[in-house]
Design a protein around this motif. Structure first.
Motif, PDB file in Angstrom:
ATOM      1  N   GLN A 106    -123.550   6.320 -97.507  1.00 13.27           N
ATOM      2  CA  GLN A 106    -124.608   6.440 -98.512  1.00 13.27           C
ATOM      3  C   GLN A 106    -124.366   7.647 -99.408  1.00 13.27           C
ATOM      4  O   GLN A 106    -124.529   7.575-100.632  1.00 13.27           O
ATOM      5  CB  GLN A 106    -125.977   6.551 -97.838  1.00 13.27           C
ATOM      6  CG  GLN A 106    -127.139   6.603 -98.831  1.00 13.27           C
ATOM      7  CD  GLN A 106    -128.495   6.733 -98.149  1.00 13.27           C
ATOM      8  OE1 GLN A 106    -128.579   6.835 -96.929  1.00 13.27           O
ATOM      9  NE2 GLN A 106    -129.552   6.736 -98.934  1.00 13.27           N
TER      10      GLN A 106
ATOM     11  N   ARG B 266    -121.581   6.752-101.857  1.00 14.69           N
ATOM     12  CA  ARG B 266    -122.012   5.797-102.882  1.00 14.69           C
ATOM     13  C   ARG B 266    -122.839   6.494-103.961  1.00 14.69           C
ATOM     14  O   ARG B 266    -122.603   6.307-105.156  1.00 14.69           O
ATOM     15  CB  ARG B 266    -122.825   4.671-102.240  1.00 14.69           C
ATOM     16  CG  ARG B 266    -121.996   3.653-101.470  1.00 14.69           C
ATOM     17  CD  ARG B 266    -122.889   2.633-100.773  1.00 14.69           C
ATOM     18  NE  ARG B 266    -123.751   1.933-101.723  1.00 14.69           N
ATOM     19  CZ  ARG B 266    -123.368   0.882-102.448  1.00 14.69           C
ATOM     20  NH1 ARG B 266    -122.135   0.417-102.334  1.00 14.69           N
ATOM     21  NH2 ARG B 266    -124.199   0.294-103.286  1.00 14.69           N
TER      22      ARG B 266
ATOM     23  N   SER C 177    -127.932   3.659-103.374  1.00 17.36           N
ATOM     24  CA  SER C 177    -128.015   3.344-101.956  1.00 17.36           C
ATOM     25  C   SER C 177    -129.236   4.063-101.412  1.00 17.36           C
ATOM     26  O   SER C 177    -129.278   5.290-101.367  1.00 17.36           O
ATOM     27  CB  SER C 177    -126.755   3.813-101.221  1.00 17.36           C
ATOM     28  OG  SER C 177    -126.792   3.436 -99.863  1.00 17.36           O
ATOM     29  N   GLY C 178    -130.253   3.300-101.047  1.00 22.32           N
ATOM     30  CA  GLY C 178    -131.494   3.889-100.569  1.00 22.32           C
ATOM     31  C   GLY C 178    -132.592   2.846-100.510  1.00 22.32           C
ATOM     32  O   GLY C 178    -132.329   1.645-100.625  1.00 22.32           O
TER      33      GLY C 178
ATOM     34  N   GLU D 280    -122.913  -2.412 -99.023  1.00 27.15           N
ATOM     35  CA  GLU D 280    -124.280  -1.897 -99.042  1.00 27.15           C
ATOM     36  C   GLU D 280    -124.609  -1.273 -97.695  1.00 27.15           C
ATOM     37  O   GLU D 280    -124.437  -1.889 -96.650  1.00 27.15           O
ATOM     38  CB  GLU D 280    -125.269  -3.029 -99.336  1.00 27.15           C
ATOM     39  CG  GLU D 280    -126.707  -2.562 -99.408  1.00 27.15           C
ATOM     40  CD  GLU D 280    -126.891  -1.487-100.461  1.00 27.15           C
ATOM     41  OE1 GLU D 280    -127.459  -0.440-100.121  1.00 27.15           O
ATOM     42  OE2 GLU D 280    -126.453  -1.683-101.601  1.00 27.15           O
ATOM     43  N   THR D 281    -125.070  -0.022 -97.724  1.00 23.67           N
ATOM     44  CA  THR D 281    -125.354   0.672 -96.468  1.00 23.67           C
ATOM     45  C   THR D 281    -126.693   1.384 -96.507  1.00 23.67           C
ATOM     46  O   THR D 281    -126.875   2.424 -95.888  1.00 23.67           O
ATOM     47  CB  THR D 281    -124.261   1.709 -96.165  1.00 23.67           C
ATOM     48  OG1 THR D 281    -124.200   2.634 -97.251  1.00 23.67           O
ATOM     49  CG2 THR D 281    -122.909   1.066 -95.974  1.00 23.67           C
ATOM     50  N   ASP D 282    -127.672   0.833 -97.235  1.00 29.26           N
ATOM     51  CA  ASP D 282    -128.943   1.544 -97.301  1.00 29.26           C
ATOM     52  C   ASP D 282    -129.722   1.436 -96.004  1.00 29.26           C
ATOM     53  O   ASP D 282    -130.669   2.167 -95.771  1.00 29.26           O
ATOM     54  CB  ASP D 282    -129.785   1.066 -98.486  1.00 29.26           C
ATOM     55  CG  ASP D 282    -130.174  -0.399 -98.395  1.00 29.26           C
ATOM     56  OD1 ASP D 282    -129.979  -0.994 -97.319  1.00 29.26           O
ATOM     57  OD2 ASP D 282    -130.675  -0.935 -99.394  1.00 29.26           O
TER      58      ASP D 282
END
Length: 290
Positions: free
Chosen positions: A165, A168, A175-176, A257-259
Protein backbone atom coordinates in the motif's frame (compact mmCIF):
# COMPACT_ATOMS: atom_id res chain seq x y z
CA UNK A 1 73.89 49.34 40.66
CA UNK A 2 73.44 47.09 37.62
CA UNK A 3 71.27 49.32 35.45
CA UNK A 4 71.60 47.06 32.40
CA UNK A 5 70.40 44.00 34.32
CA UNK A 6 67.48 45.85 35.86
CA UNK A 7 66.46 47.27 32.49
CA UNK A 8 66.64 43.84 30.81
CA UNK A 9 64.63 42.30 33.63
CA UNK A 10 61.98 44.98 33.33
CA UNK A 11 61.84 44.55 29.57
CA UNK A 12 61.52 40.77 29.90
CA UNK A 13 58.79 41.18 32.48
CA UNK A 14 56.94 43.62 30.25
CA UNK A 15 57.31 41.27 27.26
CA UNK A 16 56.09 38.29 29.28
CA UNK A 17 53.14 40.25 30.57
CA UNK A 18 52.33 41.43 27.04
CA UNK A 19 52.61 37.88 25.70
CA UNK A 20 50.33 36.58 28.42
CA UNK A 21 47.79 39.29 27.69
CA UNK A 22 47.98 38.51 23.97
CA UNK A 23 47.63 34.78 24.60
CA UNK A 24 44.67 35.37 26.86
CA UNK A 25 43.05 37.60 24.25
CA UNK A 26 43.63 35.01 21.53
CA UNK A 27 42.23 32.26 23.75
CA UNK A 28 39.18 34.38 24.47
CA UNK A 29 38.72 35.10 20.76
CA UNK A 30 39.10 31.40 19.93
CA UNK A 31 36.60 30.52 22.63
CA UNK A 32 34.19 33.06 21.21
CA UNK A 33 34.69 31.64 17.71
CA UNK A 34 34.14 28.11 18.99
CA UNK A 35 31.04 29.26 20.83
CA UNK A 36 29.73 30.95 17.69
CA UNK A 37 30.48 27.85 15.63
CA UNK A 38 28.71 25.68 18.20
CA UNK A 39 25.73 28.02 18.27
CA UNK A 40 25.65 28.04 14.46
CA UNK A 41 25.83 24.25 14.38
CA UNK A 42 23.04 23.97 16.94
CA UNK A 43 20.90 26.42 14.97
CA UNK A 44 21.56 24.51 11.74
CA UNK A 45 20.75 21.20 13.45
CA UNK A 46 17.59 22.69 14.93
CA UNK A 47 16.61 24.09 11.53
CA UNK A 48 17.27 20.73 9.88
CA UNK A 49 15.24 18.92 12.53
CA UNK A 50 12.50 21.51 12.18
CA UNK A 51 12.37 21.04 8.40
CA UNK A 52 12.38 17.26 8.81
CA UNK A 53 9.63 17.43 11.41
CA UNK A 54 7.59 19.71 9.16
CA UNK A 55 8.05 17.36 6.20
CA UNK A 56 7.09 14.35 8.31
CA UNK A 57 4.10 16.18 9.76
CA UNK A 58 2.91 17.18 6.29
CA UNK A 59 3.26 13.65 4.99
CA UNK A 60 1.36 12.20 7.94
CA UNK A 61 -1.41 14.78 7.64
CA UNK A 62 -1.92 14.26 3.90
CA UNK A 63 -1.89 10.45 3.90
CA UNK A 64 -3.46 9.68 7.29
CA UNK A 65 -7.02 9.29 5.90
CA UNK A 66 -5.85 6.30 3.86
CA UNK A 67 -4.73 4.42 6.99
CA UNK A 68 -7.77 4.54 9.30
CA UNK A 69 -7.42 3.18 12.85
CA UNK A 70 -9.70 2.46 15.76
CA UNK A 71 -10.32 5.45 18.07
CA UNK A 72 -7.49 6.37 20.41
CA UNK A 73 -4.77 4.74 18.29
CA UNK A 74 -2.61 5.92 15.39
CA UNK A 75 -0.74 4.69 12.33
CA UNK A 76 1.82 7.49 12.04
CA UNK A 77 4.75 5.22 11.11
CA UNK A 78 2.73 3.54 8.35
CA UNK A 79 1.63 6.88 6.96
CA UNK A 80 5.14 8.31 7.04
CA UNK A 81 6.38 5.25 5.14
CA UNK A 82 4.57 6.44 2.01
CA UNK A 83 6.80 9.46 1.44
CA UNK A 84 9.72 8.40 3.65
CA UNK A 85 10.20 4.62 3.43
CA UNK A 86 13.70 5.14 4.85
CA UNK A 87 12.41 6.92 7.97
CA UNK A 88 13.67 5.11 11.07
CA UNK A 89 11.80 4.89 14.35
CA UNK A 90 10.96 1.45 15.77
CA UNK A 91 14.02 -0.18 14.17
CA UNK A 92 16.56 2.49 15.10
CA UNK A 93 19.93 1.10 16.24
CA UNK A 94 18.81 -2.53 16.05
CA UNK A 95 20.01 -5.58 14.17
CA UNK A 96 17.36 -7.27 12.04
CA UNK A 97 16.72 -10.04 14.61
CA UNK A 98 16.35 -7.33 17.27
CA UNK A 99 13.96 -5.45 15.00
CA UNK A 100 11.78 -8.57 14.78
CA UNK A 101 11.81 -9.09 18.55
CA UNK A 102 10.88 -5.45 19.09
CA UNK A 103 8.06 -5.68 16.53
CA UNK A 104 6.71 -8.78 18.25
CA UNK A 105 6.61 -6.96 21.60
CA UNK A 106 5.00 -3.85 20.14
CA UNK A 107 2.29 -5.90 18.47
CA UNK A 108 1.64 -7.95 21.61
CA UNK A 109 1.26 -4.70 23.54
CA UNK A 110 -1.26 -3.49 20.95
CA UNK A 111 -3.22 -6.74 21.16
CA UNK A 112 -3.38 -6.30 24.94
CA UNK A 113 -4.38 -2.64 24.61
CA UNK A 114 -7.24 -3.54 22.29
CA UNK A 115 -8.38 -6.39 24.52
CA UNK A 116 -8.63 -4.13 27.56
CA UNK A 117 -10.28 -1.42 25.48
CA UNK A 118 -13.50 -1.56 23.49
CA UNK A 119 -12.95 -5.03 22.05
CA UNK A 120 -10.19 -7.52 21.13
CA UNK A 121 -8.38 -7.36 17.81
CA UNK A 122 -10.87 -8.12 15.05
CA UNK A 123 -8.70 -8.26 11.94
CA UNK A 124 -10.47 -5.26 10.41
CA UNK A 125 -8.52 -2.74 8.33
CA UNK A 126 -8.71 -0.27 11.22
CA UNK A 127 -7.37 -2.81 13.71
CA UNK A 128 -4.65 -3.98 11.32
CA UNK A 129 -3.43 -0.41 10.87
CA UNK A 130 -3.55 0.21 14.62
CA UNK A 131 -1.75 -3.06 15.36
CA UNK A 132 1.21 -2.13 13.16
CA UNK A 133 0.80 1.63 13.33
CA UNK A 134 4.13 2.35 15.02
CA UNK A 135 6.24 -0.01 12.89
CA UNK A 136 8.59 1.66 10.43
CA UNK A 137 9.14 -0.06 7.09
CA UNK A 138 12.10 -2.10 8.32
CA UNK A 139 10.01 -3.43 11.21
CA UNK A 140 7.17 -4.19 8.79
CA UNK A 141 9.61 -6.13 6.64
CA UNK A 142 10.72 -8.17 9.65
CA UNK A 143 7.09 -9.19 10.16
CA UNK A 144 6.45 -9.76 6.45
CA UNK A 145 9.48 -12.05 6.12
CA UNK A 146 8.76 -13.79 9.44
CA UNK A 147 12.19 -12.99 10.83
CA UNK A 148 12.90 -15.35 13.70
CA UNK A 149 9.71 -17.35 13.04
CA UNK A 150 7.75 -15.14 15.46
CA UNK A 151 4.78 -14.10 13.32
CA UNK A 152 1.57 -15.75 12.17
CA UNK A 153 0.54 -16.09 8.53
CA UNK A 154 -2.13 -13.41 8.99
CA UNK A 155 0.43 -11.03 10.51
CA UNK A 156 2.87 -11.65 7.67
CA UNK A 157 0.15 -11.06 5.07
CA UNK A 158 -0.98 -7.87 6.79
CA UNK A 159 2.57 -6.48 6.86
CA UNK A 160 3.09 -7.33 3.18
CA UNK A 161 -0.17 -5.63 2.26
CA UNK A 162 0.78 -2.48 4.17
CA UNK A 163 4.19 -2.33 2.49
CA UNK A 164 2.52 -2.70 -0.90
CA UNK A 165 0.00 0.00 0.00
CA UNK A 166 2.84 2.39 0.81
CA UNK A 167 4.49 1.69 -2.55
CA UNK A 168 1.24 2.15 -4.48
CA UNK A 169 0.42 5.48 -2.85
CA UNK A 170 4.01 6.68 -3.35
CA UNK A 171 3.76 6.02 -7.10
CA UNK A 172 0.39 7.75 -7.40
CA UNK A 173 -2.02 4.81 -7.28
CA UNK A 174 -4.83 4.87 -4.78
CA UNK A 175 -4.87 2.19 -2.12
CA UNK A 176 -7.11 2.60 0.91
CA UNK A 177 -10.74 2.72 2.06
CA UNK A 178 -13.34 3.12 -0.68
CA UNK A 179 -14.91 6.08 1.11
CA UNK A 180 -11.64 8.03 0.83
CA UNK A 181 -11.01 7.33 -2.85
CA UNK A 182 -12.69 10.55 -4.03
CA UNK A 183 -10.27 12.52 -1.85
CA UNK A 184 -7.25 11.04 -3.60
CA UNK A 185 -5.47 13.05 -6.27
CA UNK A 186 -3.02 11.21 -8.47
CA UNK A 187 0.06 13.48 -8.70
CA UNK A 188 1.22 11.66 -11.83
CA UNK A 189 -2.06 11.51 -13.75
CA UNK A 190 -0.50 13.18 -16.80
CA UNK A 191 3.11 12.36 -16.05
CA UNK A 192 3.95 8.67 -16.60
CA UNK A 193 7.67 9.41 -16.59
CA UNK A 194 7.30 11.20 -13.26
CA UNK A 195 5.47 8.16 -11.94
CA UNK A 196 8.30 5.86 -13.00
CA UNK A 197 10.82 8.20 -11.35
CA UNK A 198 8.74 8.23 -8.16
CA UNK A 199 8.70 4.43 -8.16
CA UNK A 200 12.47 4.35 -8.63
CA UNK A 201 12.94 6.88 -5.82
CA UNK A 202 10.81 4.73 -3.53
CA UNK A 203 12.91 1.68 -4.40
CA UNK A 204 16.10 3.58 -3.62
CA UNK A 205 14.78 4.48 -0.17
CA UNK A 206 13.74 0.96 0.78
CA UNK A 207 15.27 -0.80 3.77
CA UNK A 208 18.71 -2.49 3.66
CA UNK A 209 17.16 -5.96 3.90
CA UNK A 210 14.79 -5.26 1.00
CA UNK A 211 17.66 -3.99 -1.14
CA UNK A 212 19.55 -7.22 -0.49
CA UNK A 213 17.11 -9.32 -2.53
CA UNK A 214 17.13 -10.37 -6.20
CA UNK A 215 13.64 -8.91 -6.62
CA UNK A 216 14.76 -5.44 -5.57
CA UNK A 217 17.79 -5.54 -7.86
CA UNK A 218 15.69 -6.69 -10.82
CA UNK A 219 13.06 -3.99 -10.26
CA UNK A 220 15.64 -1.26 -9.76
CA UNK A 221 17.67 -2.20 -12.84
CA UNK A 222 14.57 -2.46 -15.01
CA UNK A 223 13.20 0.92 -13.97
CA UNK A 224 16.58 2.63 -14.24
CA UNK A 225 17.26 1.11 -17.66
CA UNK A 226 13.82 2.12 -18.91
CA UNK A 227 14.35 5.71 -17.79
CA UNK A 228 17.88 5.81 -19.23
CA UNK A 229 16.70 4.51 -22.58
CA UNK A 230 13.86 7.00 -22.65
CA UNK A 231 16.30 9.82 -21.90
CA UNK A 232 18.58 8.74 -24.76
CA UNK A 233 15.64 8.40 -27.13
CA UNK A 234 15.46 6.17 -30.15
CA UNK A 235 15.58 7.11 -33.82
CA UNK A 236 13.11 4.35 -34.60
CA UNK A 237 10.46 5.54 -32.17
CA UNK A 238 8.38 8.68 -32.01
CA UNK A 239 8.06 10.66 -28.78
CA UNK A 240 4.42 9.62 -28.48
CA UNK A 241 5.31 5.97 -28.78
CA UNK A 242 8.08 6.25 -26.19
CA UNK A 243 5.73 8.02 -23.80
CA UNK A 244 3.27 5.22 -24.39
CA UNK A 245 5.80 2.78 -22.99
CA UNK A 246 5.72 4.69 -19.75
CA UNK A 247 1.93 4.76 -19.63
CA UNK A 248 2.01 0.97 -19.83
CA UNK A 249 4.90 0.82 -17.39
CA UNK A 250 2.95 2.98 -14.94
CA UNK A 251 -0.02 0.62 -15.09
CA UNK A 252 2.19 -2.38 -14.41
CA UNK A 253 3.88 -0.61 -11.49
CA UNK A 254 0.48 -0.31 -9.85
CA UNK A 255 0.73 -3.98 -8.96
CA UNK A 256 -2.30 -5.66 -7.43
CA UNK A 257 -5.01 -4.13 -5.27
CA UNK A 258 -4.01 -4.39 -1.62
CA UNK A 259 -6.32 -2.05 0.26
CA UNK A 260 -7.51 -5.01 2.34
CA UNK A 261 -11.07 -3.68 2.43
CA UNK A 262 -13.36 -6.07 4.31
CA UNK A 263 -10.62 -8.68 4.33
CA UNK A 264 -9.17 -10.22 7.44
CA UNK A 265 -6.46 -11.98 5.45
CA UNK A 266 -5.10 -9.79 2.60
CA UNK A 267 -4.50 -11.75 -0.58
CA UNK A 268 -0.74 -11.55 -0.51
CA UNK A 269 -0.32 -14.65 -2.63
CA UNK A 270 -1.34 -12.32 -5.48
CA UNK A 271 1.38 -9.87 -4.49
CA UNK A 272 4.03 -12.57 -4.36
CA UNK A 273 2.98 -14.10 -7.68
CA UNK A 274 2.74 -10.70 -9.37
CA UNK A 275 6.41 -9.87 -8.80
CA UNK A 276 8.13 -11.99 -11.43
CA UNK A 277 5.43 -11.65 -14.08
CA UNK A 278 5.32 -7.88 -13.50
CA UNK A 279 9.03 -7.52 -14.20
CA UNK A 280 8.78 -9.68 -17.33
CA UNK A 281 6.02 -7.43 -18.63
CA UNK A 282 7.99 -4.29 -17.81
CA UNK A 283 11.02 -5.59 -19.70
CA UNK A 284 8.83 -6.40 -22.70
CA UNK A 285 7.56 -2.81 -22.77
CA UNK A 286 10.94 -1.13 -22.45
CA UNK A 287 12.05 1.04 -25.40
CA UNK A 288 14.49 -0.64 -27.73
CA UNK A 289 18.13 0.32 -27.09
CA UNK A 290 19.73 2.62 -29.63
Amino acid sequence: MNITSNTASAALSAYTSSAEIKAAAEAKAQSANNSQATDKSKKEDALSLSKTAAAYSGSIASNAPFFPVRPGMNADALVLGVSQPDAVSSSKGKTFPEVATDARKRMDDKYAQMKTGDKPYSGSVEDRNALMGDLDRRSLNAVATNEGGQFSKDEQDAAKALMQQQARLASGYYSGPDEQKNNWKDPFANDPIGRAKAALNFLQKMTPEEKNTPQWLSQHMTLQNALDQYAKGSSSESADKKTGHFHNLAEILAGVETDGAASKNPQNEQIANAGNSMMDRIKALMPSPT
